[in-house]
Design a protein around this motif. Structure first.
Motif, PDB file in Angstrom:
ATOM      1  N   VAL A 129       0.851  -1.198   0.000  1.00 42.22           N
ATOM      2  CA  VAL A 129       0.000   0.000   0.000  1.00 42.22           C
ATOM      3  C   VAL A 129       0.882   1.241   0.000  1.00 42.22           C
ATOM      4  O   VAL A 129       1.732   1.418   0.874  1.00 42.22           O
ATOM      5  CB  VAL A 129      -0.947  -0.006   1.222  1.00 42.22           C
ATOM      6  CG1 VAL A 129      -1.748   1.286   1.292  1.00 42.22           C
ATOM      7  CG2 VAL A 129      -1.885  -1.212   1.150  1.00 42.22           C
ATOM      8  N   HIS A 130       0.654   2.100  -0.983  1.00 44.80           N
ATOM      9  CA  HIS A 130       1.445   3.326  -1.104  1.00 44.80           C
ATOM     10  C   HIS A 130       0.869   4.465  -0.273  1.00 44.80           C
ATOM     11  O   HIS A 130       1.615   5.235   0.328  1.00 44.80           O
ATOM     12  CB  HIS A 130       1.529   3.757  -2.574  1.00 44.80           C
ATOM     13  CG  HIS A 130       2.191   5.064  -2.770  1.00 44.80           C
ATOM     14  ND1 HIS A 130       3.548   5.237  -2.621  1.00 44.80           N
ATOM     15  CD2 HIS A 130       1.688   6.285  -3.081  1.00 44.80           C
ATOM     16  CE1 HIS A 130       3.848   6.511  -2.838  1.00 44.80           C
ATOM     17  NE2 HIS A 130       2.745   7.153  -3.126  1.00 44.80           N
ATOM     18  N   ALA A 131      -0.449   4.582  -0.246  1.00 47.97           N
ATOM     19  CA  ALA A 131      -1.079   5.703   0.455  1.00 47.97           C
ATOM     20  C   ALA A 131      -2.325   5.227   1.193  1.00 47.97           C
ATOM     21  O   ALA A 131      -3.086   4.413   0.682  1.00 47.97           O
ATOM     22  CB  ALA A 131      -1.455   6.802  -0.537  1.00 47.97           C
ATOM     23  N   LEU A 132      -2.514   5.781   2.395  1.00 49.12           N
ATOM     24  CA  LEU A 132      -3.648   5.397   3.224  1.00 49.12           C
ATOM     25  C   LEU A 132      -4.202   6.639   3.912  1.00 49.12           C
ATOM     26  O   LEU A 132      -3.485   7.311   4.657  1.00 49.12           O
ATOM     27  CB  LEU A 132      -3.215   4.372   4.275  1.00 49.12           C
ATOM     28  CG  LEU A 132      -4.295   3.837   5.198  1.00 49.12           C
ATOM     29  CD1 LEU A 132      -5.305   3.004   4.410  1.00 49.12           C
ATOM     30  CD2 LEU A 132      -3.666   2.993   6.307  1.00 49.12           C
ATOM     31  N   VAL A 133      -5.460   6.937   3.646  1.00 52.58           N
ATOM     32  CA  VAL A 133      -6.178   7.999   4.353  1.00 52.58           C
ATOM     33  C   VAL A 133      -6.957   7.316   5.465  1.00 52.58           C
ATOM     34  O   VAL A 133      -7.681   6.349   5.212  1.00 52.58           O
ATOM     35  CB  VAL A 133      -7.144   8.756   3.404  1.00 52.58           C
ATOM     36  CG1 VAL A 133      -7.977   9.755   4.171  1.00 52.58           C
ATOM     37  CG2 VAL A 133      -6.370   9.435   2.296  1.00 52.58           C
ATOM     38  N   ILE A 134      -6.804   7.808   6.701  1.00 52.21           N
ATOM     39  CA  ILE A 134      -7.443   7.184   7.843  1.00 52.21           C
ATOM     40  C   ILE A 134      -8.438   8.144   8.472  1.00 52.21           C
ATOM     41  O   ILE A 134      -8.071   9.267   8.836  1.00 52.21           O
ATOM     42  CB  ILE A 134      -6.410   6.766   8.906  1.00 52.21           C
ATOM     43  CG1 ILE A 134      -5.391   5.798   8.315  1.00 52.21           C
ATOM     44  CG2 ILE A 134      -7.105   6.155  10.123  1.00 52.21           C
ATOM     45  CD1 ILE A 134      -4.192   5.550   9.204  1.00 52.21           C
ATOM     46  N   GLN A 135      -9.682   7.703   8.575  1.00 56.82           N
ATOM     47  CA  GLN A 135     -10.717   8.432   9.303  1.00 56.82           C
ATOM     48  C   GLN A 135     -11.138   7.527  10.448  1.00 56.82           C
ATOM     49  O   GLN A 135     -11.927   6.605  10.247  1.00 56.82           O
ATOM     50  CB  GLN A 135     -11.879   8.778   8.379  1.00 56.82           C
ATOM     51  CG  GLN A 135     -11.463   9.680   7.226  1.00 56.82           C
ATOM     52  CD  GLN A 135     -12.556   9.873   6.209  1.00 56.82           C
ATOM     53  OE1 GLN A 135     -13.638   9.305   6.308  1.00 56.82           O
ATOM     54  NE2 GLN A 135     -12.269  10.670   5.207  1.00 56.82           N
ATOM     55  N   ALA A 136     -10.559   7.770  11.620  1.00 56.31           N
ATOM     56  CA  ALA A 136     -10.772   6.894  12.778  1.00 56.31           C
ATOM     57  C   ALA A 136     -11.558   7.627  13.852  1.00 56.31           C
ATOM     58  O   ALA A 136     -11.153   8.708  14.286  1.00 56.31           O
ATOM     59  CB  ALA A 136      -9.421   6.441  13.322  1.00 56.31           C
ATOM     60  N   ARG A 137     -12.671   7.032  14.264  1.00 53.44           N
ATOM     61  CA  ARG A 137     -13.527   7.639  15.282  1.00 53.44           C
ATOM     62  C   ARG A 137     -13.898   6.604  16.339  1.00 53.44           C
ATOM     63  O   ARG A 137     -13.941   5.399  16.057  1.00 53.44           O
ATOM     64  CB  ARG A 137     -14.791   8.197  14.642  1.00 53.44           C
ATOM     65  CG  ARG A 137     -14.534   9.334  13.678  1.00 53.44           C
ATOM     66  CD  ARG A 137     -15.819   9.916  13.082  1.00 53.44           C
ATOM     67  NE  ARG A 137     -16.741   8.928  12.526  1.00 53.44           N
ATOM     68  CZ  ARG A 137     -16.651   8.406  11.311  1.00 53.44           C
ATOM     69  NH1 ARG A 137     -15.665   8.734  10.509  1.00 53.44           N
ATOM     70  NH2 ARG A 137     -17.539   7.541  10.890  1.00 53.44           N
ATOM     71  N   ALA A 138     -14.180   7.103  17.511  1.00 53.10           N
ATOM     72  CA  ALA A 138     -14.743   6.254  18.558  1.00 53.10           C
ATOM     73  C   ALA A 138     -16.260   6.243  18.399  1.00 53.10           C
ATOM     74  O   ALA A 138     -16.839   7.164  17.800  1.00 53.10           O
ATOM     75  CB  ALA A 138     -14.355   6.803  19.931  1.00 53.10           C
ATOM     76  N   PRO A 139     -16.943   5.247  18.919  1.00 52.00           N
ATOM     77  CA  PRO A 139     -18.405   5.223  18.840  1.00 52.00           C
ATOM     78  C   PRO A 139     -18.989   6.500  19.437  1.00 52.00           C
ATOM     79  O   PRO A 139     -18.496   7.019  20.440  1.00 52.00           O
ATOM     80  CB  PRO A 139     -18.776   4.005  19.691  1.00 52.00           C
ATOM     81  CG  PRO A 139     -17.575   3.118  19.612  1.00 52.00           C
ATOM     82  CD  PRO A 139     -16.402   4.061  19.586  1.00 52.00           C
ATOM     83  N   GLY A 140     -19.993   7.032  18.783  1.00 54.70           N
ATOM     84  CA  GLY A 140     -20.655   8.241  19.258  1.00 54.70           C
ATOM     85  C   GLY A 140     -20.025   9.531  18.781  1.00 54.70           C
ATOM     86  O   GLY A 140     -20.552  10.609  19.031  1.00 54.70           O
ATOM     87  N   GLU A 141     -18.904   9.456  18.112  1.00 58.85           N
ATOM     88  CA  GLU A 141     -18.271  10.673  17.595  1.00 58.85           C
ATOM     89  C   GLU A 141     -18.787  11.002  16.214  1.00 58.85           C
ATOM     90  O   GLU A 141     -19.102  10.156  15.440  1.00 58.85           O
ATOM     91  CB  GLU A 141     -16.749  10.507  17.523  1.00 58.85           C
ATOM     92  CG  GLU A 141     -16.104  10.430  18.859  1.00 58.85           C
ATOM     93  CD  GLU A 141     -14.587  10.356  18.781  1.00 58.85           C
ATOM     94  OE1 GLU A 141     -13.955  10.572  19.828  1.00 58.85           O
ATOM     95  OE2 GLU A 141     -14.014  10.041  17.711  1.00 58.85           O
TER      96      GLU A 141
END
Length: 94
Positions: free
Chosen positions: A82-94
């Protein structure tokens, strides 16, 4: 998301994140087609991804820590495939 809907790299990303973080929701989006001809594009495809993940493991953690957790789960893929990774990480309820 099932193996039939994704390529093998996307499926492996999903498998590793589910095993490491037990997410409530997870989307692995292959953005590779938008990067054809750009640096880092892999002719095999499946080189650029967006991951949208909601997991209890992220509760109370900083954005940096959340990204580190995702990166740790995907370390081998990030080093080799994998060359590129966009991460959208949230906790429950956010």
């Amino acid at each position: 998301m099932t193996q039939l809907e994704t390529g093998p790299v996307a499926a492996e990303i999903e498998r590793r994140l589910r095993a490491a973080l037990s997410p409530e929701s997870l989307a692995v989006i292959d953005d590779s087609a938008a990067h054809r001809g750009h640096a880092g594009h892999d002719a095999r495809g499946e080189s650029h991804f967006t991951v949208e993940i909601v997991a209890a493991a992220f509760a109370g953690e900083s954005r940096v820590k959340r990204h580190r957790l995702v990166n740790a789960a995907l370390a081998a893929l990030l080093a080799d495939r994998v060359h590129a990774l966009v991460i959208q990480a949230r906790a429950p309820g956010e």
